[in-house]
Write an enzyme that holds these catalytic residues in place. Structure first.
Site, PDB file in Angstrom:
ATOM      1  N   HIS A  12      -0.813 -27.434 -20.524  1.00  0.00           N
ATOM      2  CA  HIS A  12      -1.910 -28.339 -20.184  1.00  0.00           C
ATOM      3  C   HIS A  12      -2.022 -29.471 -21.215  1.00  0.00           C
ATOM      4  CE1 HIS A  12      -5.500 -28.934 -17.720  1.00  0.00           C
ATOM      5  NE2 HIS A  12      -6.118 -29.342 -18.815  1.00  0.00           N
ATOM      6  N   CYS A  58      -7.070 -33.734 -16.493  1.00  0.00           N
ATOM      7  CA  CYS A  58      -7.858 -32.497 -16.549  1.00  0.00           C
ATOM      8  C   CYS A  58      -9.129 -32.640 -15.696  1.00  0.00           C
ATOM      9  CB  CYS A  58      -8.164 -32.144 -17.998  1.00  0.00           C
ATOM     10  SG  CYS A  58      -9.140 -30.645 -18.238  1.00  0.00           S
ATOM     11  N   ASP A 111       0.757 -23.927 -17.524  1.00  0.00           N
ATOM     12  CA  ASP A 111      -0.634 -24.314 -17.738  1.00  0.00           C
ATOM     13  C   ASP A 111      -1.528 -23.082 -17.589  1.00  0.00           C
ATOM     14  OD1 ASP A 111      -3.243 -25.405 -17.557  1.00  0.00           O
ATOM     15  OD2 ASP A 111      -2.437 -27.274 -16.763  1.00  0.00           O
TER      16      ASP A 111
END
Length: 245
Positions: free
Chosen positions: A212, A132, A179
Site C-alpha cells: 500500500h 487510498c 496490500d
C-alpha cells in the site's frame, strides 16, 4: 524501510524532503495546493489526498509530477480544516475518526474546485486522481460528476467504496499485490462488478510485490526490486490521463 513488513497505510518509506514548486491558495471555503506548468495549458487534474491530508509532501510531489507533464494540478483540503490522520495517532480510534471524513461527501468541494480551475486557471479538460482514501473518493467522483473526464484510483481502499459501478467516464484502478488493506479477493469482486455494470472503458491493474502506498513512496533505492513497479505505476497513471484528457 520502503517495504517494511507492517507498513503504515499511505506512508510507506520516508516522507519526501520536499517543499513543492506550487503555492497554497484559498478557493472559497477550502485551502488548496496548486501547481501550474510554465507554458499555457487547458488541462487540469484534481489530486485527492490520502488520510494524511493535503499537506503531505508525498502527495504534493505527485501534483508537481503532473505539472511536469503539462497539467495544472490542484490538491485541495478535502477535510476542510479538520485534522488529517497522524501516524502517531492511536489506530484503535481510526474508525471513529473516519466517520467524520466520508470519501463520498466531497461533492461541494469538487464543484468549488471545478469552478476555480475553469474560471481562474482556464482549464477546459479536467481529470482526477486519488490515493487510498482519495482513491475511494475517485470512485465516487467517477460515478457522480459528468464534468470530470477521467480518473485514476491509486490503491483506493475498496471497503470505503460506495455500492455503484456504472462509471460515467474512463477510470483506471491501481492496486498492489501485497496490500494489507485491500485483499485481492476484494479486487477480484470489484472487477466482476465493473464487468457486469460499467459501460465505459476501465482498467484494473495489480502491481506484483508492491504494498500500500507504492506510487507515492520515496527512497526506491532501499528496495531496488520495487523501483521498476513504482516507475511503471507513475508512467501508467500519466499515460491514462494523457489518453483521456
Amino acid at each position: 524501510m520502503a517495504n517494511e513488513a507492517k507498513p503504515c497505510p499511505c506512508n510507506i518509506g520516508d516522507k519526501f524532503d520536499y517543499e513543492g514548486c506550487g503555492q497554497e491558495v484559498q478557493v472559497e471555503h477550502i485551502k488548496a495546493y496548486v501547481c501550474k506548468p510554465s507554458g499555457k495549458s487547458d488541462k487540469a487534474v484534481i489530486v485527492i489526498h490520502d488520510i494524511f491530508g493535503w499537506q503531505l509532501p508525498n502527495t504534493r510531489y505527485m501534483a508537481d509530477l503532473l505539472t511536469a507533464h503539462g497539467y495544472i494540478a490542484i490538491c485541495p483540503d478535502f477535510y476542510v480544516g479538520q485534522e488529517a490522520w497522524k501516524p502517531s495517532n492511536d489506530w484503535a480510534s481510526f474508525n471513529n475518526w473516519l466517520k467524520t471524513r466520508d470519501s463520498s461527501k466531497i461533492d461541494r468541494e469538487i464543484d468549488v474546485v471545478l469552478k476555480y480551475l475553469q474560471e481562474q486557471c482556464g482549464a477546459k479538460r479536467i481529470g482526477v486522481i486519488g490515493f487510498c482514501w482519495g482513491g475511494a473518493a475517485v470512485h465516487h467522483v467517477m460515478l457522480k460528476n459528468p464534468h470530470i473526464k477521467t480518473g485514476v484510483s491509486n490503491y483506493g481502499v475498496i471497503r470505503f467504496f460506495e455500492n455503484g459501478y456504472n462509471l460515467l467516464h474512463p477510470t483506471f484502478f491501481i492496486f498492489a499485490e501485497k496490500d494489507e488493506h485491500i485483499p485481492l479477493e476484494q479486487v477480484t469482486q470489484l472487477e466482476q462488478n465493473l464487468k457486469e455494470n460499467c459501460k465505459v472503458h476501465y482498467e484494473v491493474k495489480i502491481y506484483p510485490g508492491q504494498t500500500h502506498g507504492f506510487i507515492h513512496r520515496r527512497r526506491e533505492d532501499i528496495n531496488p526490486q520495487d523501483k521498476p513497479y513504482i516507475e511503471e505505476g507513475r508512467k501508467d497513471m500519466i499515460n491514462w490521463l494523457n489518453k483521456y484528457i
